[in-house]
Design a protein around this motif. Structure first.
Motif, mmCIF file in Angstrom:
data_model
loop_
_atom_site.group_PDB
_atom_site.id
_atom_site.type_symbol
_atom_site.label_atom_id
_atom_site.label_comp_id
_atom_site.label_asym_id
_atom_site.label_seq_id
_atom_site.Cartn_x
_atom_site.Cartn_y
_atom_site.Cartn_z
ATOM 1 N N MET A 186 0.850 -1.188 0.000
ATOM 2 C CA MET A 186 0.000 0.000 0.000
ATOM 3 C C MET A 186 0.887 1.241 0.000
ATOM 4 O O MET A 186 1.627 1.472 0.957
ATOM 5 C CB MET A 186 -0.905 0.011 1.243
ATOM 6 N N SER A 187 0.840 2.011 -1.069
ATOM 7 C CA SER A 187 1.715 3.179 -1.181
ATOM 8 C C SER A 187 0.909 4.438 -1.466
ATOM 9 O O SER A 187 -0.090 4.411 -2.192
ATOM 10 C CB SER A 187 2.744 2.974 -2.299
ATOM 11 N N LEU A 188 1.348 5.533 -0.876
ATOM 12 C CA LEU A 188 0.745 6.842 -1.109
ATOM 13 C C LEU A 188 1.872 7.819 -1.386
ATOM 14 O O LEU A 188 2.810 7.939 -0.591
ATOM 15 C CB LEU A 188 -0.063 7.290 0.116
ATOM 16 N N GLU A 189 1.785 8.505 -2.516
ATOM 17 C CA GLU A 189 2.815 9.467 -2.896
ATOM 18 C C GLU A 189 2.165 10.831 -3.136
ATOM 19 O O GLU A 189 1.287 10.967 -3.988
ATOM 20 C CB GLU A 189 3.542 9.012 -4.156
ATOM 21 N N VAL A 190 2.601 11.803 -2.364
ATOM 22 C CA VAL A 190 2.106 13.179 -2.494
ATOM 23 C C VAL A 190 3.219 13.996 -3.151
ATOM 24 O O VAL A 190 4.344 14.044 -2.647
ATOM 25 C CB VAL A 190 1.744 13.766 -1.118
ATOM 26 N N GLU A 191 2.905 14.603 -4.293
ATOM 27 C CA GLU A 191 3.932 15.291 -5.073
ATOM 28 C C GLU A 191 3.530 16.733 -5.374
ATOM 29 O O GLU A 191 2.597 16.999 -6.123
ATOM 30 C CB GLU A 191 4.177 14.550 -6.390
ATOM 31 N N LYS A 192 4.204 17.672 -4.703
ATOM 32 C CA LYS A 192 4.060 19.113 -4.961
ATOM 33 C C LYS A 192 2.602 19.571 -4.953
ATOM 34 O O LYS A 192 2.174 20.346 -5.809
ATOM 35 C CB LYS A 192 4.736 19.481 -6.289
ATOM 36 N N VAL A 193 1.843 19.098 -3.994
ATOM 37 C CA VAL A 193 0.418 19.435 -3.919
ATOM 38 C C VAL A 193 0.249 20.850 -3.365
ATOM 39 O O VAL A 193 0.809 21.205 -2.324
ATOM 40 C CB VAL A 193 -0.344 18.420 -3.053
ATOM 41 N N THR A 194 -0.534 21.634 -4.085
ATOM 42 C CA THR A 194 -0.753 23.041 -3.750
ATOM 43 C C THR A 194 -2.229 23.375 -3.887
ATOM 44 O O THR A 194 -2.902 22.883 -4.794
ATOM 45 C CB THR A 194 0.075 23.953 -4.672
ATOM 46 N N LYS A 195 -2.723 24.202 -2.971
ATOM 47 C CA LYS A 195 -4.088 24.706 -3.068
ATOM 48 C C LYS A 195 -4.078 26.205 -2.820
ATOM 49 O O LYS A 195 -3.612 26.674 -1.782
ATOM 50 C CB LYS A 195 -5.009 24.018 -2.051
ATOM 51 N N GLY A 202 -0.305 19.649 -8.622
ATOM 52 C CA GLY A 202 0.338 18.532 -7.948
ATOM 53 C C GLY A 202 -0.345 17.204 -8.233
ATOM 54 O O GLY A 202 -1.275 17.123 -9.050
ATOM 55 N N ALA A 203 0.112 16.158 -7.572
ATOM 56 C CA ALA A 203 -0.438 14.814 -7.754
ATOM 57 C C ALA A 203 -0.480 14.094 -6.416
ATOM 58 O O ALA A 203 0.387 14.294 -5.565
ATOM 59 C CB ALA A 203 0.418 14.020 -8.747
ATOM 60 N N ILE A 204 -1.509 13.280 -6.237
ATOM 61 C CA ILE A 204 -1.616 12.377 -5.085
ATOM 62 C C ILE A 204 -1.856 10.985 -5.657
ATOM 63 O O ILE A 204 -2.922 10.703 -6.191
ATOM 64 C CB ILE A 204 -2.759 12.777 -4.139
ATOM 65 N N ARG A 205 -0.846 10.135 -5.566
ATOM 66 C CA ARG A 205 -0.925 8.800 -6.165
ATOM 67 C C ARG A 205 -1.087 7.739 -5.085
ATOM 68 O O ARG A 205 -0.286 7.667 -4.154
ATOM 69 C CB ARG A 205 0.332 8.518 -6.992
ATOM 70 N N PHE A 206 -2.141 6.944 -5.234
ATOM 71 C CA PHE A 206 -2.337 5.807 -4.351
ATOM 72 C C PHE A 206 -2.149 4.551 -5.176
ATOM 73 O O PHE A 206 -2.863 4.320 -6.153
ATOM 74 C CB PHE A 206 -3.744 5.834 -3.734
#
Length: 274
Positions: free
Chosen positions: A1-10, A57-61
């Motif tokens: 189970m992997s979660l990758e948060v990449e340069k997420v901006t709001k 950005g990206a949020i990859r599960f």
């Protein structure tokens, strides 16, 4: 189970609520996110759950960018990624079991939901989950009749009805007294350990983060300023996260009954001197 948060901006207008957040999780851990009010913690969790869209950005599960999901794929992700809120978000006039069964809304028709015509298997499962959380006897009561700690456990039960891969908890104990806060956090930790579910919780107290989390992420002004183990969360690191000076006291952020008693006693002694 992997979660990758990449340069997420709001970005909201001229305000950047979440600023270039990146980190990766390679196993179903218990992760705490701490920081002062306005640090961007709640906005960040809402982006993971897709209640709020990211600006970039990206949020990859497990390799899939959940920020790109639309329609039924987005709804399926929201079932896999359950959300628990500070204010419980229960329907006060409905009984506890019906509130828990709302965790199956994505699997049933609107007609079934409107008339509360749930399969018996779902009803039995809801009661089993309530029993696991120690509140099965509250099943027939209206949600509004329960204490705050009991209502939050109903909210956790509702999340478990979704059978999620990830549980997001946004300040789950902020409105609870120390005793109920411990019960709720014990329940979340037990779910993580027994079910192997990833839990990401926004927390406002350092003692809670140290006691329950495998990993702690500190946010300040929308940015990650700390990412480490509970042992690495020193008083100095906490001062940096909260933007505090040398007068910063951890007791002021504690949910510990003893710490709260000591703080109250100090305030009373100070008042007596005035």
């Amino acid at each position: 189970m992997s979660l990758e948060v990449e340069k997420v901006t709001k970005v909201f207008g001229q305000n950047t609520a979440v600023d270039n957040v990146s980190f990766a999780v390679d196993r179903p851990g218990f992760i705490g996110i701490i920081g002062r009010s306005g640090a961007g913690k709640s906005t960040f969790l809402r982006m993971i759950n897709r209640l709020t869209d990211a600006s970039m950005g990206a949020i990859r599960f497990e390799g899939r960018n959940v920020l790109e999901l639309r329609g039924s794929a987005k709804r399926a992700w929201q079932s896999d990624c359950a959300m628990i809120f500070q204010q419980f978000n229960l329907v006060p006039r409905l009984d506890v079991v019906s509130n828990v069964l709302h965790g199956t809304l994505n699997r049933h028709s609107a007609l079934t939901t409107f008339f509360n015509l749930y399969p018996s298997a779902d009803i039995h499962r809801a009661i089993d989950i309530l029993d696991r959380l120690g509140i099965a006897e509250q099943a027939p009561k209206r949600a509004e009749a329960l204490s705050g700690g009991q209502q939050q456990r109903v909210a956790i039960a509702r999340a478990l009805m979704q059978d999620p891969r990830i549980i997001l908890a946004d300040e789950p104990i902020a409105s609870l007294d120390p005793m109920n806060a411990q019960v709720v956090m014990d329940a979340l930790r037990r779910i993580h350990e027994e079910d192997g579910r990833m839990v990401i919780a926004n927390l406002h107290t350092l003692d809670t983060a140290r006691r329950y989390c495998d990993r702690v992420i500190g946010m300040r002004d929308g940015r990650v300023v700390f990412d480490g183990t509970p042992d690495q969360l020193t008083t100095g690191a906490a001062r940096d996260i909260y933007g505090a000076d040398a007068s910063f006291s951890e007791a002021s952020t504690s949910t510990s009954i003893n710490a709260l008693d000591e703080t109250s006693r100090a305030m009373m002694e100070e008042a007596e001197l005035l």
